[in-house]
Design a protein around this motif. Structure first.
Motif, PDB file in Angstrom:
ATOM      1  N   SER A  57       6.219   3.182  10.168  1.00 41.02           N
ATOM      2  CA  SER A  57       6.406   2.350  11.354  1.00 41.02           C
ATOM      3  C   SER A  57       6.607   0.905  10.941  1.00 41.02           C
ATOM      4  O   SER A  57       6.305   0.510   9.818  1.00 41.02           O
ATOM      5  CB  SER A  57       5.203   2.470  12.295  1.00 41.02           C
ATOM      6  OG  SER A  57       4.078   1.814  11.726  1.00 41.02           O
ATOM      7  N   GLU A  58       7.062   0.090  11.896  1.00 36.76           N
ATOM      8  CA  GLU A  58       7.475  -1.273  11.543  1.00 36.76           C
ATOM      9  C   GLU A  58       6.316  -2.187  11.217  1.00 36.76           C
ATOM     10  O   GLU A  58       6.510  -3.247  10.616  1.00 36.76           O
ATOM     11  CB  GLU A  58       8.331  -1.863  12.663  1.00 36.76           C
ATOM     12  CG  GLU A  58       7.606  -2.029  13.978  1.00 36.76           C
ATOM     13  CD  GLU A  58       8.533  -2.528  15.087  1.00 36.76           C
ATOM     14  OE1 GLU A  58       9.696  -2.836  14.780  1.00 36.76           O
ATOM     15  OE2 GLU A  58       8.094  -2.596  16.244  1.00 36.76           O
TER      16      GLU A  58
ATOM     17  N   VAL B 223      -1.796   6.141   8.097  1.00 38.51           N
ATOM     18  CA  VAL B 223      -2.637   5.141   7.436  1.00 38.51           C
ATOM     19  C   VAL B 223      -1.813   3.877   7.223  1.00 38.51           C
ATOM     20  O   VAL B 223      -0.582   3.908   7.226  1.00 38.51           O
ATOM     21  CB  VAL B 223      -3.150   5.649   6.068  1.00 38.51           C
ATOM     22  CG1 VAL B 223      -4.050   6.855   6.261  1.00 38.51           C
ATOM     23  CG2 VAL B 223      -1.994   6.005   5.151  1.00 38.51           C
ATOM     24  N   ARG B 224      -2.531   2.797   7.030  1.00 35.59           N
ATOM     25  CA  ARG B 224      -1.836   1.541   6.751  1.00 35.59           C
ATOM     26  C   ARG B 224      -1.316   1.574   5.313  1.00 35.59           C
ATOM     27  O   ARG B 224      -2.091   1.719   4.371  1.00 35.59           O
ATOM     28  CB  ARG B 224      -2.767   0.356   6.944  1.00 35.59           C
ATOM     29  CG  ARG B 224      -2.040  -0.995   6.852  1.00 35.59           C
ATOM     30  CD  ARG B 224      -3.022  -2.145   6.872  1.00 35.59           C
ATOM     31  NE  ARG B 224      -3.759  -2.203   8.111  1.00 35.59           N
ATOM     32  CZ  ARG B 224      -3.336  -2.804   9.226  1.00 35.59           C
ATOM     33  NH1 ARG B 224      -2.147  -3.394   9.226  1.00 35.59           N
ATOM     34  NH2 ARG B 224      -4.065  -2.828  10.319  1.00 35.59           N
ATOM     35  N   LEU B 225      -0.003   1.460   5.153  1.00 36.67           N
ATOM     36  CA  LEU B 225       0.591   1.473   3.813  1.00 36.67           C
ATOM     37  C   LEU B 225       0.541   0.103   3.163  1.00 36.67           C
ATOM     38  O   LEU B 225       0.314  -0.018   1.956  1.00 36.67           O
ATOM     39  CB  LEU B 225       2.056   1.936   3.884  1.00 36.67           C
ATOM     40  CG  LEU B 225       2.304   3.338   4.465  1.00 36.67           C
ATOM     41  CD1 LEU B 225       3.793   3.641   4.475  1.00 36.67           C
ATOM     42  CD2 LEU B 225       1.559   4.387   3.665  1.00 36.67           C
ATOM     43  N   ILE B 226       0.775  -0.945   3.941  1.00 38.28           N
ATOM     44  CA  ILE B 226       0.739  -2.308   3.410  1.00 38.28           C
ATOM     45  C   ILE B 226       0.144  -3.231   4.460  1.00 38.28           C
ATOM     46  O   ILE B 226       0.145  -2.931   5.658  1.00 38.28           O
ATOM     47  CB  ILE B 226       2.151  -2.818   3.036  1.00 38.28           C
ATOM     48  CG1 ILE B 226       3.078  -2.782   4.260  1.00 38.28           C
ATOM     49  CG2 ILE B 226       2.735  -2.033   1.899  1.00 38.28           C
ATOM     50  CD1 ILE B 226       4.417  -3.455   4.010  1.00 38.28           C
ATOM     51  N   ASN B 227      -0.387  -4.350   4.004  1.00 37.43           N
ATOM     52  CA  ASN B 227      -0.889  -5.376   4.906  1.00 37.43           C
ATOM     53  C   ASN B 227       0.204  -6.415   5.121  1.00 37.43           C
ATOM     54  O   ASN B 227       0.649  -7.051   4.177  1.00 37.43           O
ATOM     55  CB  ASN B 227      -2.137  -6.052   4.309  1.00 37.43           C
ATOM     56  CG  ASN B 227      -3.309  -5.090   4.246  1.00 37.43           C
ATOM     57  OD1 ASN B 227      -3.536  -4.329   5.177  1.00 37.43           O
ATOM     58  ND2 ASN B 227      -4.050  -5.128   3.137  1.00 37.43           N
ATOM     59  N   LEU B 228       0.637  -6.544   6.352  1.00 40.36           N
ATOM     60  CA  LEU B 228       1.679  -7.508   6.682  1.00 40.36           C
ATOM     61  C   LEU B 228       1.047  -8.823   7.109  1.00 40.36           C
ATOM     62  O   LEU B 228      -0.027  -8.848   7.730  1.00 40.36           O
ATOM     63  CB  LEU B 228       2.569  -6.973   7.801  1.00 40.36           C
ATOM     64  CG  LEU B 228       3.320  -5.667   7.482  1.00 40.36           C
ATOM     65  CD1 LEU B 228       4.057  -5.177   8.721  1.00 40.36           C
ATOM     66  CD2 LEU B 228       4.280  -5.883   6.345  1.00 40.36           C
ATOM     67  N   LYS B 229       1.708  -9.920   6.779  1.00 42.07           N
ATOM     68  CA  LYS B 229       1.203 -11.245   7.108  1.00 42.07           C
ATOM     69  C   LYS B 229       1.908 -11.786   8.344  1.00 42.07           C
ATOM     70  O   LYS B 229       3.127 -11.706   8.465  1.00 42.07           O
ATOM     71  CB  LYS B 229       1.433 -12.199   5.928  1.00 42.07           C
ATOM     72  CG  LYS B 229       0.667 -11.792   4.669  1.00 42.07           C
ATOM     73  CD  LYS B 229       0.972 -12.725   3.517  1.00 42.07           C
ATOM     74  CE  LYS B 229       0.234 -12.287   2.251  1.00 42.07           C
ATOM     75  NZ  LYS B 229       0.539 -13.157   1.086  1.00 42.07           N
ATOM     76  N   GLY B 230       1.123 -12.349   9.272  1.00 43.03           N
ATOM     77  CA  GLY B 230       1.705 -12.966  10.462  1.00 43.03           C
ATOM     78  C   GLY B 230       2.462 -11.970  11.310  1.00 43.03           C
ATOM     79  O   GLY B 230       2.007 -10.854  11.575  1.00 43.03           O
TER      80      GLY B 230
ATOM     81  N   GLY C 181       3.615  -8.886  -1.272  1.00 40.70           N
ATOM     82  CA  GLY C 181       2.812  -8.260  -0.243  1.00 40.70           C
ATOM     83  C   GLY C 181       1.578  -7.614  -0.828  1.00 40.70           C
ATOM     84  O   GLY C 181       1.338  -7.630  -2.028  1.00 40.70           O
ATOM     85  N   GLU C 182       0.782  -7.011   0.023  1.00 38.95           N
ATOM     86  CA  GLU C 182      -0.423  -6.353  -0.443  1.00 38.95           C
ATOM     87  C   GLU C 182      -0.400  -4.896  -0.008  1.00 38.95           C
ATOM     88  O   GLU C 182      -0.210  -4.610   1.165  1.00 38.95           O
ATOM     89  CB  GLU C 182      -1.662  -7.030   0.150  1.00 38.95           C
ATOM     90  CG  GLU C 182      -1.803  -8.498  -0.251  1.00 38.95           C
ATOM     91  CD  GLU C 182      -3.000  -9.132   0.426  1.00 38.95           C
ATOM     92  OE1 GLU C 182      -3.740  -8.397   1.107  1.00 38.95           O
ATOM     93  OE2 GLU C 182      -3.174 -10.354   0.285  1.00 38.95           O
TER      94      GLU C 182
END
Length: 862
Positions: free
Chosen positions: A724-725, A798-805, A833-834
């Motif tokens: 997902s986006e 699950v969350r694949l990456i942590n997006l900023k802002g 990214g993380e």
């Protein structure tokens, strides 16, 4: 008296036919120009002035290991001894032999200003200095061993060679040009390693065909690099000695800041760069070339770089094609292989040139061996005299002491011991130290070694096979010392379809980067590694780019490219530019003729487009953003056109999204932005023609909904990954998706919430894959698929990456897994990214009932 004077005057007048006199004088003049000035000798590839410059430099001793010597000194040597013409002709000949953009393998190592590719003249000869290049010494090797004939110079006071021994096939590797009377020559340079490989194979098989030789000598190899476009002219030149080779500059279309630019890094052979840029500027000013806002020459000592800045509303591909058409960025080299064979001009094909060089080298080997044998026998003869004297030392000394004069001693030695005049003189010239025991042993050892050498030299003269092996060994040594990679790239045009007969069907690796750069690399460059190896770096792409697709194919395979507007373009694999494992490749837009505004959305590797069974049993499945799906037999794409063909009729507001090659029985899964997916068997879609629109594949949930991806699955154990986006994703077994009819609304594939955002990608993955996730902010993150566990179909994931802002995921690419760590310097992936941390947990939701989730509609075909 008057009558006698008149008769005497009449005796001095010779009556001749003016036509016959003019014809005879003109033929004499033309032959003099042909033989003594304008045409090269097929054996060493040199014209008289080049040969005299090299021989004059040898006289002066300016070898590659000696200091440079003033050019004026060299010119004076050549003028005074061998070439009584203008000093400018000698100097500019030497200058050209030092220019690395004029000769593929320069013969002179120049120091100072020897001119420029822009056409700037060299400095005066009093300022520049020169000496041999290392390869030039191979042209003159063994010249002092009676390997070639000599002739008297212009004033009959000195001897000069009629030809050089030439260890290298100079006429082929450096080419030649000259204008004679009634004829001209224009011979292209070639790669030394390729020519030597062809020569060795000719020696092994004298019946080898030109076609087979072309597997080694692929095409001319120009010192300025560039591209040979099309192969027909090359083939004609190799086969007949005459042909037209089309040359192009090496140009790339790139984005610089906010606009497109054309970057030229290599230009065609013999093109004056400054004049080319000046003429282009004139054409732009005259509005004959439009779309260029500025031209900058950023060339420096590191190489050529010409930048054509493109206007914002112009198409860079069209501008580049206009530059090729109207400027020297594309030009031709007219091959005319005329050279002197035994003093007569002849047109020569590739095999002829190699044959005459081998014949020359064979003669040189024979003459050199005879010379060395003669010298060895002379030395052995003297040593035999020494040995006789040493065996009768006391008697020899007694005879010499009793002699009144040296002449009496010489005669006495000849009569008493049966020595020759040469042996007797050598004995009389011996120093006393040669009579010591150690020196006597040295003479015996030298004689024994000399007899072995004589035996070997005689075996060479008796065995032609051994002589040919010597030629091969010397050529192999030359290749190891001076061989290098091709500089000129070969790009086959659409007219070269018969080229597959001349290209080895070897296995290659095709790589396509995320930004659309493509190349092919021989599979042998990817070394085999054991388990646990770090892998081979697959590209030297720019920091924001990475290899998205890697295919194993063979040179005779085909590639189909599909654009978002539904057009299909066609390439043979061997037409894809070859690059090293670490090179970036070339932009696809530079290889196929697609409009600037179109993007390639899919590509397919096809094994064969001529095998009817293969064509009839394979299909291409395409889907669009609005949910249309279409199936077409592969046979419909077997007749390509340069400007592409229509693959699918796209309705207004829609665009092609995916295309896959199938066998007719694959499972198709289409995913929607709204988080739903539909699975149906490919057999539910009937085959249609190329111009058809297709049928409904899935029903969109609402007006803003659209298809985000399609996969064609043949493996029942495959897993489906959705992302997902806002950074959520998961893997699910394909069997969790119930098979339905096409045209339905599908079932939930991921639970879409405000926290997850809309669905952006669906991929068919295995544990052997990695994911490249590209964010809208430009950050690229790599994730190992095997670390994602398989979970239920309707879960949130699950969350694949942590997006900023407010950052979101733009696209997802599946790539092959590598075992090495992903570091900025090694992978060229920006890891800003993380990835998800350990605290991120799976969030499950209850699956909807089948009534809502599996709603189906069977739409009629559009």
């Amino acid at each position: 008296m008057a009558e006698d004077l008149e008769n005497q005057e009449n005796d001095k007048v010779i009556r001749i036919d003016i036509d016959e006199q003019m014809r005879s004088a003109y033929i004499d003049y033309s032959m003099s120009v042909i033989v003594s000035r304008a045409l090269p000798d097929v054996r060493d590839g040199l014209k008289p002035v080049h040969r005299r410059v090299l021989y004059g430099m040898l006289d002066l001793g300016v070898t590659s290991s000696k200091p440079h010597k003033k050019s004026a000194r060299i010119v004076g040597e050549v003028l005074g001894k061998y070439h009584p013409h203008g000093d400018a002709s000698v100097y500019f000949t030497m200058v050209r032999m030092a220019q690395d953009w004029s000769l593929r393998y320069p013969m002179v190592d120049g120091q100072g200003n020897f001119g420029h590719i822009d056409g700037d003249s060299p400095a005066a000869m009093r300022y520049t200095e020169a000496r041999f290049s290392k390869i030039a010494e191979e042209m003159l090797a063994d010249i002092n061993k009676d390997t070639v004939d000599f002739q008297l110079n212009f004033d009959d006071t000195l001897q000069e060679p009629t030809v050089l021994p030439a260890k290298i096939p100079n006429l082929l590797v450096n080419g030649s040009s000259g204008i004679a009377v009634g004829m001209a020559t224009n011979m292209a340079p070639h790669n030394l390693a390729e020519v030597i490989d062809a020569t060795i194979n000719y020696i092994d098989n004298r019946e080898i065909t030109i076609e087979e030789l072309m597997k080694f000598v692929k095409a001319p190899d120009f010192p300025t690099g560039g591209i040979i476009y099309g192969y027909t002219g090359v083939k004609e030149a190799f086969e007949t000695g005459r042909g037209r080779v089309l040359m192009r500059a090496k140009a790339e279309i790139e984005m610089l800041k906010d606009r497109e630019v054309i970057i030229v890094t290599e230009i065609p052979y013999q093109v004056n760069k400054a004049m080319m840029i000046e003429r282009t500027a004139e054409l732009v000013g005259e509005k004959k070339i439009e779309g260029i806002s500025n031209i900058k020459d950023e060339s420096n000592k590191d190489g050529i770089r010409i930048v054509y800045e493109i206007k914002r509303d112009a198409n860079a591909s069209i501008v580049l094609n206009n530059l090729f058409k109207q400027t020297a960025l594309q030009t031709s080299f007219s091959v005319n292989n005329i050279a002197l064979v035994k003093g007569r001009p002849q047109m020569l094909n590739l095999k002829d040139l190699i044959m005459h060089f081998v014949d020359h080298r064979h003669e040189v080997i024979v003459r050199r061996t005879k010379f060395e044998l003669s010298e060895a026998e002379k030395r052995a003869h003297i040593l035999e005299g020494y040995l006789i004297a040493l065996d009768h030392l006391d008697e020899v000394i007694k005879l010499i002491r009793a002699s009144e004069t040296p002449e009496e001693a010489r005669v006495g030695l000849m009569e008493k011991f049966g020595l020759s005049d040469i042996q007797a003189r050598a004995i009389l010239d011996m120093t006393l130290r040669r009579l010591t025991g150690l020196e006597r042993d040295k003479i015996k050892d030298e004689y024994a070694e000399l007899m072995k050498t004589i035996e070997y030299l005689k075996s060479i003269l008796a065995d032609e096979g051994l002589r040919m092996q010597i030629i091969k060994d010397e050529l192999t040594e030359i290749r190891q010392k001076f061989g290098d990679e091709r500089r000129t790239q070969i790009v086959h045009s659409a007219e070269d379809m018969s080229m597959e007969d001349f290209i080895e069907d070897e296995e290659v690796v095709i790589t396509i980067s995320h930004e659309g750069y493509i190349k092919r690399t021989p599979a042998t460059e990817y070394r085999t590694q054991g388990r646990g190896g770090k892998g081979s770096k697959g590209s030297d792409s720019r920091n924001e780019d990475f290899i998205e697709h890697l295919l194993i194919a063979s040179n005779h395979n085909y590639m189909l490219f599909f654009t978002e507007t539904g057009r299909c373009f066609w390439l043979r694999v061997y037409e894809i530019p070859e690059g090293s494992r670490l090179s970036k490749g070339r932009a696809i837009q530079n290889i196929i003729n697609i409009p600037k505004e179109e993007k390639i959305k899919a590509f397919i590797k096809v094994i064969n487009l001529k095998d009817q069974d293969y064509l009839e049993n394979n299909y291409i499945i395409m889907c669009t953003k609005k949910g249309t799906i279409k199936k077409t037999s592969l046979e419909a794409y077997s007749r390509p056109r340069v400007n592409g063909i229509n693959a699918i009729n796209i309705n207004e507001g829609d665009q092609l999204l995916e295309a896959s090659l199938t066998t007719g029985s694959s499972e198709i899964v289409m995913a929607l932005r709204s988080g739903r997916a539909i699975r149906f068997n490919e057999e539910k879609v009937r085959p249609m023609g190329r111009t058809a629109t297709g049928v409904r594949g899935v029903t969109l949930g609402h007006d803003k909904d659209e298809v985000v991806g399609m996969i064609a699955v043949d493996d029942p154990g495959a897993t489906v990954l959705v992302v997902s986006e806002k950074g959520y994703g998961k893997r699910t077994d394909i069997e969790d998706y119930r098979v339905t009819n096409r045209g339905g609304k599908g079932v939930k594939t991921i639970n879409i919430t405000e926290k997850t955002g809309a669905l952006v990608a669906i991929k068919n993955v295995t544990d052997a894959d990695d994911l490249m996730i590209i964010n809208k902010s430009g950050i690229v993150i790599r994730i190992v698929v095997s670390e994602l566990r398989v979970m239920g179909r309707a879960t949130q994931g699950v969350r694949l990456i942590n997006l900023k802002g407010n950052d979101e995921i733009a696209s997802v690419a599946r790539i092959e897994h590598e075992d090495e760590e992903i570091e900025d310097a090694e992978s060229h992936v920006v890891v800003d990214g993380e990835p998800a941390g350990e605290g991120d947990v799976e969030e499950d939701v209850e699956e909807e009932g089948d009534e809502a989730a599996d709603e189906e509609t069977n739409e009629e075909e559009n």
